[in-house]
Design a protein around this motif. Sequence first.
Motif, PDB file in Angstrom:
ATOM      1  N   MET A   1       0.919  -1.237  -0.051  1.00  0.00           N
ATOM      2  CA  MET A   1       0.139   0.048  -0.190  1.00  0.00           C
ATOM      3  C   MET A   1       0.888   1.236   0.014  1.00  0.00           C
ATOM      4  O   MET A   1       2.012   1.419   0.950  1.00  0.00           O
ATOM      5  N   THR A   2       0.519   2.207  -0.709  1.00  0.00           N
ATOM      6  CA  THR A   2       1.264   3.385  -1.154  1.00  0.00           C
ATOM      7  C   THR A   2       0.388   4.608  -0.658  1.00  0.00           C
ATOM      8  O   THR A   2       0.785   5.775  -0.264  1.00  0.00           O
ATOM      9  N   THR A   3      -0.817   4.229  -0.399  1.00  0.00           N
ATOM     10  CA  THR A   3      -2.007   5.615  -0.159  1.00  0.00           C
ATOM     11  C   THR A   3      -2.495   5.186   1.018  1.00  0.00           C
ATOM     12  O   THR A   3      -2.954   4.220   1.597  1.00  0.00           O
ATOM     13  N   LEU A   4      -2.609   6.302   2.020  1.00  0.00           N
ATOM     14  CA  LEU A   4      -3.233   6.035   3.505  1.00  0.00           C
ATOM     15  C   LEU A   4      -4.651   6.355   3.311  1.00  0.00           C
ATOM     16  O   LEU A   4      -5.247   7.176   2.469  1.00  0.00           O
ATOM     17  N   LEU A   5      -5.262   5.073   3.699  1.00  0.00           N
ATOM     18  CA  LEU A   5      -6.827   5.227   3.835  1.00  0.00           C
ATOM     19  C   LEU A   5      -7.410   5.925   4.741  1.00  0.00           C
ATOM     20  O   LEU A   5      -6.690   6.099   5.978  1.00  0.00           O
ATOM     21  N   SER A   6      -8.470   6.356   4.708  1.00  0.00           N
ATOM     22  CA  SER A   6      -9.124   7.078   5.841  1.00  0.00           C
ATOM     23  C   SER A   6      -9.487   6.088   7.020  1.00  0.00           C
ATOM     24  O   SER A   6      -9.645   4.753   6.559  1.00  0.00           O
ATOM     25  N   PRO A   7      -9.920   6.286   8.101  1.00  0.00           N
ATOM     26  CA  PRO A   7     -10.275   5.062   9.181  1.00  0.00           C
ATOM     27  C   PRO A   7     -11.422   4.475   8.632  1.00  0.00           C
ATOM     28  O   PRO A   7     -11.544   3.032   8.902  1.00  0.00           O
ATOM     29  N   ASP A   8     -12.729   5.111   8.067  1.00  0.00           N
ATOM     30  CA  ASP A   8     -13.451   4.512   7.471  1.00  0.00           C
ATOM     31  C   ASP A   8     -13.418   3.634   6.462  1.00  0.00           C
ATOM     32  O   ASP A   8     -13.790   2.603   6.000  1.00  0.00           O
ATOM     33  N   GLU A   9     -12.165   3.934   5.222  1.00  0.00           N
ATOM     34  CA  GLU A   9     -12.052   3.135   4.353  1.00  0.00           C
ATOM     35  C   GLU A   9     -11.438   1.993   4.648  1.00  0.00           C
ATOM     36  O   GLU A   9     -11.634   1.211   4.260  1.00  0.00           O
ATOM     37  N   LEU A  10     -10.344   2.343   5.968  1.00  0.00           N
ATOM     38  CA  LEU A  10      -9.858   0.871   6.423  1.00  0.00           C
ATOM     39  C   LEU A  10     -10.883  -0.070   6.993  1.00  0.00           C
ATOM     40  O   LEU A  10     -10.727  -1.278   6.805  1.00  0.00           O
ATOM     41  N   GLU A  11     -11.626   0.587   7.769  1.00  0.00           N
ATOM     42  CA  GLU A  11     -12.726  -0.447   8.165  1.00  0.00           C
ATOM     43  C   GLU A  11     -13.451  -1.037   6.924  1.00  0.00           C
ATOM     44  O   GLU A  11     -13.865  -2.322   7.150  1.00  0.00           O
ATOM     45  N   ALA A  12     -13.971  -0.521   5.925  1.00  0.00           N
ATOM     46  CA  ALA A  12     -14.259  -0.874   4.657  1.00  0.00           C
ATOM     47  C   ALA A  12     -13.641  -2.110   4.131  1.00  0.00           C
ATOM     48  O   ALA A  12     -14.056  -3.025   3.922  1.00  0.00           O
ATOM     49  N   ARG A  13     -12.095  -1.788   4.044  1.00  0.00           N
ATOM     50  CA  ARG A  13     -11.398  -3.040   3.532  1.00  0.00           C
ATOM     51  C   ARG A  13     -11.371  -4.119   4.513  1.00  0.00           C
ATOM     52  O   ARG A  13     -11.496  -5.232   3.807  1.00  0.00           O
ATOM     53  N   LEU A  14     -11.278  -3.880   5.601  1.00  0.00           N
ATOM     54  CA  LEU A  14     -11.469  -5.033   6.711  1.00  0.00           C
ATOM     55  C   LEU A  14     -12.840  -5.872   6.777  1.00  0.00           C
ATOM     56  O   LEU A  14     -12.708  -7.276   6.760  1.00  0.00           O
ATOM     57  N   ARG A  15     -13.967  -5.380   6.579  1.00  0.00           N
ATOM     58  CA  ARG A  15     -14.909  -5.940   6.366  1.00  0.00           C
ATOM     59  C   ARG A  15     -15.203  -6.664   4.985  1.00  0.00           C
ATOM     60  O   ARG A  15     -15.963  -7.751   4.908  1.00  0.00           O
ATOM     61  N   HIS A  16     -14.570  -6.072   3.926  1.00  0.00           N
ATOM     62  CA  HIS A  16     -14.485  -6.849   2.783  1.00  0.00           C
ATOM     63  C   HIS A  16     -13.820  -8.191   2.931  1.00  0.00           C
ATOM     64  O   HIS A  16     -14.310  -9.284   2.353  1.00  0.00           O
ATOM     65  N   ILE A  17     -12.657  -8.064   3.655  1.00  0.00           N
ATOM     66  CA  ILE A  17     -11.936  -9.336   3.946  1.00  0.00           C
ATOM     67  C   ILE A  17     -12.905 -10.713   4.546  1.00  0.00           C
ATOM     68  O   ILE A  17     -12.806 -11.677   4.175  1.00  0.00           O
ATOM     69  N   GLY A  18     -13.471 -10.118   5.431  1.00  0.00           N
ATOM     70  CA  GLY A  18     -14.228 -11.025   6.300  1.00  0.00           C
ATOM     71  C   GLY A  18     -15.578 -11.386   5.288  1.00  0.00           C
ATOM     72  O   GLY A  18     -15.824 -12.717   5.465  1.00  0.00           O
ATOM     73  N   ALA A  19     -16.075 -10.730   4.440  1.00  0.00           N
ATOM     74  CA  ALA A  19     -17.090 -11.185   3.647  1.00  0.00           C
ATOM     75  C   ALA A  19     -16.627 -12.162   2.539  1.00  0.00           C
ATOM     76  O   ALA A  19     -17.190 -13.067   2.033  1.00  0.00           O
TER      77      ALA A  19
END
Length: 243
Positions: free
Chosen positions: A1-19
């Motif tokens: 990763m080279t781009t910093l995600l916002s906290p909400d964008e990070l959460e969305a990525r994590l929830r996508h992993i779970g899905a």
Amino acid sequence: MTTLLSPDELEARLRHIGAERYHRNHPLHKAMYNGELTKGQLQAWALNRYYYQSQIPIKDAYILAHLPTPELRREWRHRIEDHDGTHDNIGGIARWLKLTEGLGLDTDYVKSLQGLLPSTRFAVDAYVNFTRDRSILAAIASSLTELFSPTIIGERMEGMLRNYSFISRDTMAYFTPRLTQAPRDSTFALSYVKEHARTPEQQQDVIEALEFKCNVLWTLLDALDHAYVEGNIPAGAFVPETP
């Protein structure tokens, strides 16, 4: 990763992993709650899963040892009590043994780990070692599978009680407290991760930690499927008496 995600964008990525990756999607889990497993296969699942349950307080103790403040240690300490129990309440490990007993397994045999699949031991030990050796941020992030566990617990309880006449609510007593414990714990862990993952490199560590933990849980079911559905039980592992 080279781009910093916002906290909400990070959460969305994590929830996508779970899905995508959570073991709710595994064919063996689906077969379990659909009533398609034999009693012997359920015994093998409960016996092997016991090792995972028994190691949860150990991995939490490693995390606890690395937390820098009394406030954080108090927050994390109740996880150990949830599984080890206290003087007043039995914990998750004891409730899991009620499940194995209810399925007809000898408790001393389960606790001895003599029938454990080698893959189960390797996968669980890898998770414990991960929490011991990696950063506190990655270790906490690896616990975020708890974001997704209430759904799988609900499915498991409803499906197993409906489809297996030899399973009762008392047998399934482990799962009821987890419906409230897991959301409480995941709320704290998610908040911690969103606050402390402040660089692209830290966010990548968080993402990879959750992917790793999902892989551990998936591997546990893969091993059971290979041994007890496909019939490749390794020497020394538990052999069900019932078909």
